[in-house]
Motif scaffolding. Structure first.
Motif, PDB file in Angstrom:
ATOM      1  N   HIS A  83       0.801  -1.371   0.017  1.00  0.00           N
ATOM      2  CA  HIS A  83       0.085  -0.135  -0.058  1.00  0.00           C
ATOM      3  C   HIS A  83       0.958   1.498   0.152  1.00  0.00           C
ATOM      4  N   TYR A  84       2.195   1.197   0.476  1.00  0.00           N
ATOM      5  CA  TYR A  84       2.836   2.537   0.633  1.00  0.00           C
ATOM      6  C   TYR A  84       4.147   2.206  -0.313  1.00  0.00           C
ATOM      7  N   ALA A  85       4.085   1.648  -1.261  1.00  0.00           N
ATOM      8  CA  ALA A  85       5.415   1.414  -1.992  1.00  0.00           C
ATOM      9  C   ALA A  85       5.929   2.728  -2.642  1.00  0.00           C
ATOM     10  N   PHE A  86       7.139   2.821  -2.348  1.00  0.00           N
ATOM     11  CA  PHE A  86       7.829   4.212  -3.048  1.00  0.00           C
ATOM     12  C   PHE A  86       8.020   4.138  -4.553  1.00  0.00           C
ATOM     13  N   PRO A  87       8.113   5.223  -5.269  1.00  0.00           N
ATOM     14  CA  PRO A  87       8.301   5.068  -6.512  1.00  0.00           C
ATOM     15  C   PRO A  87       9.752   4.842  -6.811  1.00  0.00           C
ATOM     16  N   ASP A  88      10.320   4.372  -7.950  1.00  0.00           N
ATOM     17  CA  ASP A  88      11.684   4.377  -8.137  1.00  0.00           C
ATOM     18  C   ASP A  88      12.353   5.660  -8.003  1.00  0.00           C
ATOM     19  N   VAL A  89      13.104   5.606  -7.320  1.00  0.00           N
ATOM     20  CA  VAL A  89      14.031   7.136  -7.238  1.00  0.00           C
ATOM     21  C   VAL A  89      15.533   6.863  -7.653  1.00  0.00           C
ATOM     22  N   THR A  90      15.911   7.564  -8.485  1.00  0.00           N
ATOM     23  CA  THR A  90      17.538   7.701  -8.973  1.00  0.00           C
ATOM     24  C   THR A  90      18.196   8.342  -7.803  1.00  0.00           C
ATOM     25  N   GLY A  91      19.540   8.089  -7.901  1.00  0.00           N
ATOM     26  CA  GLY A  91      20.508   8.822  -6.962  1.00  0.00           C
ATOM     27  C   GLY A  91      20.672  10.483  -7.509  1.00  0.00           C
ATOM     28  N   VAL A  92      20.335  10.760  -8.362  1.00  0.00           N
ATOM     29  CA  VAL A  92      20.046  12.168  -8.969  1.00  0.00           C
ATOM     30  C   VAL A  92      18.796  12.716  -8.402  1.00  0.00           C
ATOM     31  N   ASP A  93      17.896  11.883  -8.550  1.00  0.00           N
ATOM     32  CA  ASP A  93      16.652  12.366  -7.878  1.00  0.00           C
ATOM     33  C   ASP A  93      16.669  12.695  -6.287  1.00  0.00           C
ATOM     34  N   ALA A  94      17.367  11.805  -5.738  1.00  0.00           N
ATOM     35  CA  ALA A  94      17.635  12.004  -4.310  1.00  0.00           C
ATOM     36  C   ALA A  94      18.602  13.139  -4.044  1.00  0.00           C
ATOM     37  N   LEU A  95      19.675  13.295  -4.901  1.00  0.00           N
ATOM     38  CA  LEU A  95      20.511  14.336  -4.527  1.00  0.00           C
ATOM     39  C   LEU A  95      19.651  15.798  -4.862  1.00  0.00           C
ATOM     40  N   ARG A  96      18.889  15.995  -6.028  1.00  0.00           N
ATOM     41  CA  ARG A  96      18.047  17.040  -6.114  1.00  0.00           C
ATOM     42  C   ARG A  96      16.987  17.305  -4.905  1.00  0.00           C
ATOM     43  N   PHE A  97      16.436  16.341  -4.336  1.00  0.00           N
ATOM     44  CA  PHE A  97      15.784  16.511  -3.338  1.00  0.00           C
ATOM     45  C   PHE A  97      16.315  17.238  -2.105  1.00  0.00           C
ATOM     46  N   LEU A  98      17.475  16.247  -1.794  1.00  0.00           N
ATOM     47  CA  LEU A  98      18.377  16.861  -0.530  1.00  0.00           C
ATOM     48  C   LEU A  98      18.948  18.279  -0.947  1.00  0.00           C
ATOM     49  N   MET A  99      19.338  18.449  -2.089  1.00  0.00           N
ATOM     50  CA  MET A  99      19.586  19.890  -2.366  1.00  0.00           C
ATOM     51  C   MET A  99      18.644  21.106  -2.136  1.00  0.00           C
ATOM     52  N   GLU A 100      17.483  20.464  -2.829  1.00  0.00           N
ATOM     53  CA  GLU A 100      16.168  21.484  -2.315  1.00  0.00           C
ATOM     54  C   GLU A 100      15.732  21.731  -0.984  1.00  0.00           C
ATOM     55  N   GLN A 101      15.849  20.730  -0.399  1.00  0.00           N
ATOM     56  CA  GLN A 101      15.477  20.639   1.080  1.00  0.00           C
ATOM     57  C   GLN A 101      16.466  21.436   1.931  1.00  0.00           C
ATOM     58  N   HIS A 102      17.687  21.552   1.714  1.00  0.00           N
ATOM     59  CA  HIS A 102      18.773  22.485   2.542  1.00  0.00           C
ATOM     60  C   HIS A 102      18.989  23.595   1.569  1.00  0.00           C
ATOM     61  N   HIS A 103      18.129  23.929   0.686  1.00  0.00           N
ATOM     62  CA  HIS A 103      18.512  25.112  -0.206  1.00  0.00           C
ATOM     63  C   HIS A 103      19.988  25.234  -0.664  1.00  0.00           C
ATOM     64  N   LEU A 104      20.351  24.550  -1.200  1.00  0.00           N
ATOM     65  CA  LEU A 104      21.810  24.339  -1.575  1.00  0.00           C
ATOM     66  C   LEU A 104      21.688  24.613  -3.308  1.00  0.00           C
ATOM     67  N   THR A 105      22.680  25.400  -3.747  1.00  0.00           N
ATOM     68  CA  THR A 105      23.124  25.604  -4.988  1.00  0.00           C
ATOM     69  C   THR A 105      24.107  24.416  -5.500  1.00  0.00           C
ATOM     70  N   GLN A 106      24.417  24.308  -6.732  1.00  0.00           N
ATOM     71  CA  GLN A 106      25.342  23.467  -7.290  1.00  0.00           C
ATOM     72  C   GLN A 106      26.555  23.831  -6.899  1.00  0.00           C
ATOM     73  N   ALA A 107      26.961  25.005  -6.461  1.00  0.00           N
ATOM     74  CA  ALA A 107      28.311  25.267  -6.061  1.00  0.00           C
ATOM     75  C   ALA A 107      28.701  25.084  -4.651  1.00  0.00           C
ATOM     76  N   GLN A 108      27.186  24.738  -4.005  1.00  0.00           N
ATOM     77  CA  GLN A 108      27.365  24.553  -2.279  1.00  0.00           C
ATOM     78  C   GLN A 108      27.485  22.946  -2.061  1.00  0.00           C
ATOM     79  N   VAL A 109      27.741  22.326  -3.159  1.00  0.00           N
ATOM     80  CA  VAL A 109      28.098  20.812  -3.081  1.00  0.00           C
ATOM     81  C   VAL A 109      29.498  20.064  -3.366  1.00  0.00           C
TER      82      VAL A 109
END
Length: 145
Positions: free
Chosen positions: A72-98
């Protein structure tokens, strides 16, 4: 265990236990909530310890909850890039800040799918964001130690 089961006695014990711990396949949200509450109570009582007398009960209840979660709660397939994008957004990071990945140009290429994250980058990102390295690997890829 005795060779002959006293089925009537077994039924009585099972009913009594089932009033407190839902030991049946979880079919509804209500069943799920009851199972999670029972699991939390058992864990709070120390049954997470493998030597606890109720450790096998916790394991069984955990499997029933996991079966429901998976259905009932299966997570969609998420790529490493998707996870990175999400984490960058959550932490309000720019590309230069990684800097764990490399220059802003390298980060840009990875986010655009032109390059893949390597093991060194994945380990550094996992440490920075305090997540498992598996977050950055496809679900079917082996995770390096």
């Amino acid at each position: 265990m005795e060779a002959l089961l006293n089925v009537a006695e077994l039924i009585d014990h099972f009913r009594a236990l089932s009033e407190v711990v839902p030991l049946h396949p979880i079919r509804t949200e209500h069943d799920y909530d009851e199972a999670v509450n029972a699991m939390n109570a058992l864990l709070d009582a120390g049954a997470a310890d493998e030597t606890h007398p109720l450790a096998d009960l916790v394991a069984t209840l955990g499997e029933l909850i996991a079966d429901y979660d998976q259905a009932h709660y299966a997570f969609p397939d998420v790529t490493g890039v998707d996870a990175l994008r999400f984490l960058m957004e959550q932490h309000h990071l720019t590309q230069a800040q990684v800097p764990e990945i490399g220059s802003q140009g390298v980060v840009s290429e990875i986010l655009k799918g032109r390059r893949e994250l390597n093991v060194r980058q994945i380990r550094a990102l996992a440490a920075r964001f305090d997540v498992a390295t598996s977050v950055f690997f496809p679900t079917d890829a082996p995770v390096p130690a």
